[in-house]
Design an enzyme around this catalytic site. Structure first.
Site, PDB file in Angstrom:
ATOM      1  CE1 TYR A 162      10.616   1.314   4.117  1.00 15.36           C
ATOM      2  CE2 TYR A 162       9.937  -0.074   2.282  1.00 15.36           C
ATOM      3  CZ  TYR A 162      10.431   1.127   2.762  1.00 15.36           C
ATOM      4  OH  TYR A 162      10.742   2.128   1.878  1.00 15.36           O
ATOM      5  CB  SER A 164       8.491   2.351  -1.332  1.00 13.92           C
ATOM      6  OG  SER A 164       8.927   1.112  -1.844  1.00 13.92           O
TER       7      SER A 164
END
Length: 361
Positions: free
Chosen positions: A162, A149
């Site tokens: 996360y 990501s």
């Protein structure tokens, strides 16, 4: 039933493992591999989502193997890899995509919740990679794709667990890549850095925000990520792939002015990850028919939202109306060799033309 494939083509069908395959990017990725005729092992916890994904894989021409597993359990992941190898004969591609998250301020995340996110998102990737290498290294063949990501480089508020896990995957993958290069191994590892995606996670994630969770715009459809992952699996010599203009902009801004980005995200990052109150109410009315997570209080952190008594959430979230179906950066990334060759040919042609004109003069 699966579409019959010619014997010559069947011999080249890859054996692919996708974790987190029951929904979102994992599901779209499994279908993208299946559309090529690959055999796809579907790893996830949710039974309803796995069954629906397997049906879709077979409808587009792939072969599906359903393997329910919690990627945070190292022994279970090893057993799952062995089951895939026994069924398919080998493992050609392993995609680490499974993750968990909590949308909340760091001080509102309990220690056991932070640990769980880390175990699923980071250690799940580590355990999957270890299981894949156990089968790939002896035959000196295979590709591991880590689904990352923009948050693997740039942390944002409300997603500390996360972001920490994605940063950890980045460091782990770089270390592993160096070791494989040192050993001159033909086993490859690459990473795909994704932007905000239109997936069901925003309906099942554990959230302690006052408003409904949403991805930071611009939002892309999961098929954009799936195309990039499939391409990366076929071209793993490249270190990593960036998908989406927002990913490129974020990573470049973070490299040039991280302090400025800290202040910008402090001002905008909270509202950008929540629907406006009026819009959230409107979304709720529009989504009355859409299944919600079975355990709304804890999201899918401890139990899958599509578990034995849950629903199939599919690949897409509730943001179809605003989500982009393509990414110019992803296309350029996949076709940069072709573009480079075209530019080279064009430059040579211009040079030849210029030389001819000079001789005539």
């Amino acid at each position: 039933m699966s579409r019959p494939w010619p014997e010559a083509l069947t011999r080249h069908r890859r054996a692919v493992v996708v974790t987190g395959a029951s929904g979102g990017v994992g599901r779209a990725t499994a279908l993208a591999f299946a559309a090529r005729g690959d055999r796809v092992a579907l790893l996830a916890r949710g039974r309803a989502g796995l069954a629906a994904t397997a049906d879709e894989v077979r409808r587009v021409g792939g072969e599906a193997l359903v393997v329910p597993v919690d990627v945070a359990d190292a022994r279970a992941v090893e057993d799952a890899a062995q089951q895939v190898a026994d069924e398919f004969g080998r493992i050609d591609v392993w995609v680490n995509n499974a993750f968990a998250g909590v949308f909340a301020r760091f001080t509102d995340v309990a220690p056991e919740e932070f640990r769980r996110v880390t175990e699923v998102t980071y250690l799940g990737c580590v355990f999957g990679t270890r299981a894949a290498l156990r089968h790939m290294l002896p035959v000196n063949h295979g590709t591991i794709v880590q689904v990352g990501s923009a948050l693997a480089y740039r942390g944002i508020p409300l997603q500390s667990a996360y972001c920490g896990a994605k940063h950890a995957i980045q460091g782990f993958n770089e270390s592993l890549r160096c070791e494989l290069l040192h050993g001159r191994s033909r086993v490859r590892t690459t990473m795909v850095q994704l932007p905000a995606m239109n997936t069901p996670q925003f309906d099942w994630v554990l959230s302690r925000m006052p408003r409904r969770a949403r991805p930071v715009a611009p939002v892309y459809q999961p098929e954009v990520a799936a195309r990039a992952i499939v391409h990366a699996a076929g071209h793993p010599r490249r270190r990593e792939y960036w998908v989406g203009g927002s990913t490129v902009a974020t990573l470049l801004a973070n490299a040039v002015a991280p302090g400025l980005l800290d202040r910008y995200l402090a001002r905008t990052g909270f509202d950008a990850q929540q629907d406006e109150p009026q819009g959230a109410q409107q979304d709720t009315r529009q989504d009355e028919r859409r299944p919600r997570a079975e355990h709304d209080g804890a999201g899918n952190l401890w139990a899958p939202a599509d578990g034995p008594h849950g629903h199939d959430f599919g690949a897409h979230g509730r943001f179809d109306a605003e989500s982009l179906p393509a990414s110019g950066e992803e296309w350029l990334s996949r076709n940069r060799a072709r573009i480079g060759a075209g530019l080279l040919v064009g430059s040579l042609g211009a040079a030849v033309t210029a030389g001819a004109l000079r001789r005539r003069a």
